[in-house]
Design an enzyme around this catalytic site. Structure first.
Site, PDB file in Angstrom:
ATOM      1  N   HIS A 191       1.043  -1.233   0.127  1.00  0.00           N
ATOM      2  CA  HIS A 191       0.006  -0.212  -0.097  1.00  0.00           C
ATOM      3  C   HIS A 191       0.911   1.439   0.211  1.00  0.00           C
ATOM      4  CE1 HIS A 191      -2.837   3.250   0.831  1.00  0.00           C
ATOM      5  NE2 HIS A 191      -3.342   2.072   0.315  1.00  0.00           N
ATOM      6  N   GLU A 211      -3.260   2.699  -7.402  1.00  0.00           N
ATOM      7  CA  GLU A 211      -4.074   3.956  -6.693  1.00  0.00           C
ATOM      8  C   GLU A 211      -3.192   5.408  -6.445  1.00  0.00           C
ATOM      9  OE1 GLU A 211      -6.752   2.705  -3.168  1.00  0.00           O
ATOM     10  OE2 GLU A 211      -4.536   2.782  -2.390  1.00  0.00           O
TER      11      GLU A 211
HETATM   12  O1  LIG Z   1      -5.530   4.392   0.098  1.00  0.00           O
HETATM   13  C1  LIG Z   1      -6.717   4.207  -0.491  1.00  0.00           C
HETATM   14  C2  LIG Z   1      -7.304   2.340  -0.064  1.00  0.00           C
HETATM   15  O2  LIG Z   1      -6.464   1.736   0.520  1.00  0.00           O
HETATM   16  C3  LIG Z   1      -7.834   5.321  -0.377  1.00  0.00           C
HETATM   17  O3  LIG Z   1      -7.858   5.664   0.672  1.00  0.00           O
HETATM   18  P1  LIG Z   1      -9.138   6.831   0.371  1.00  0.00           P
HETATM   19  O4  LIG Z   1     -10.254   6.321  -0.442  1.00  0.00           O
HETATM   20  O5  LIG Z   1      -9.878   7.591   1.767  1.00  0.00           O
HETATM   21  O6  LIG Z   1      -8.907   7.719  -1.090  1.00  0.00           O
END
Ligand SMILES: O=C(CO)COP(=O)(O)O
Length: 222
Positions: A93, A141
């Site tokens: 992550h 992400e």
């Molecule tokens: O890091 C995330 C999920 O692992 C995304 O975070 P948010 O949904 O708070 O933007």
């Protein structure tokens, strides 16, 4: 039929810890049943066992270390989270980044224990590299959008499209999630239309005044 996968990462939010974590898990269970979506939760280690035991939801660890059980103080093994009831694990992550060698070792550990692996990535190149390791899922992400409430689906749909294309080119068996700023059914719908298999999100549910209502909104356009 199995619907898309939605994973709610509870991170280390106070609003996603202890009793609040169990409330979110109960809501995830209820909304999954209503909608046909698969809704998993990634709680803190301290809440993982209770949620896996008492709530019928797929539980993910937020991280595992790619070590075998033994003398590793402050580490968490795939065996430990598996024994506590985890179904899968996030790896790499953006808030828990690893080296490529560590990602590979964590993935091997997950495989050894039958944990579904979701390798998180921050751009198209790392997504392609992660796909080459053949986890069940990669989750793209963009770090600059995480926790902002500005949705990747709307702010950067191109990165989703390019990531999906990169994964298909490297290993079409690998499924793709996306996340960062996801908070509504529309964000989920766009992500799916762009070729993903679901979403990974946190604040949109964890920090919502009514997490069950936030989850219902997420699945409202499926
Ligand atoms: O890091 C995330 C999920 O692992 C995304 O975070 P948010 O949904 O708070 O933007």
């Amino acid at each position: 039929m199995t619907g898309p996968l939605i994973i709610v990462n509870l991170k280390a939010y106070a609003e996603g810890t202890g009793e609040q974590a169990t409330r979110i898990a109960a809501a995830a269970r209820e909304v999954a049943e209503e909608s046909g979506a698969v809704i998993g939760v990634a709680p803190a280690y301290t809440d993982l066992g209770i949620i896996a035991r008492d709530y019928d939801v797929p539980v993910y660890a937020q991280h595992i270390d790619g070590v075998v059980p033994g003398a590793h103080t402050g580490h968490v093994t795939a065996e430990q989270v598996r024994a506590a009831g985890a179904f899968g694990t996030l790896v790499n992550h953006s808030e828990r980044r690893l080296t490529l060698a560590e990602i590979d070792a964590a993935l091997s550990a997950a495989r050894r224990c039958g944990l579904q692996a979701v390798i998180c990535t921050n751009n198209v190149a790392t997504t392609a590299a992660a796909a080459a390791l053949a986890p069940e899922y990669v989750a793209i992400e963009p770090p600059e959008l995480i926790g902002t409430g500005v949705s990747v689906s709307k702010a950067d749909p191109g990165i989703i499209e390019r990531s999906v294309a990169a994964v298909r080119a490297v290993n079409p068996e690998v499924k793709v999630l996306t996340g960062a700023g996801i908070s509504t059914g529309e964000c989920v719908k766009i992500a799916l239309e762009l070729g993903t298999d679901g979403v990974l999100l946190a604040s949109g549910v964890v920090k919502a005044r009514d997490p069950a209502a936030a989850l219902r909104d997420l699945v409202s356009l499926l």
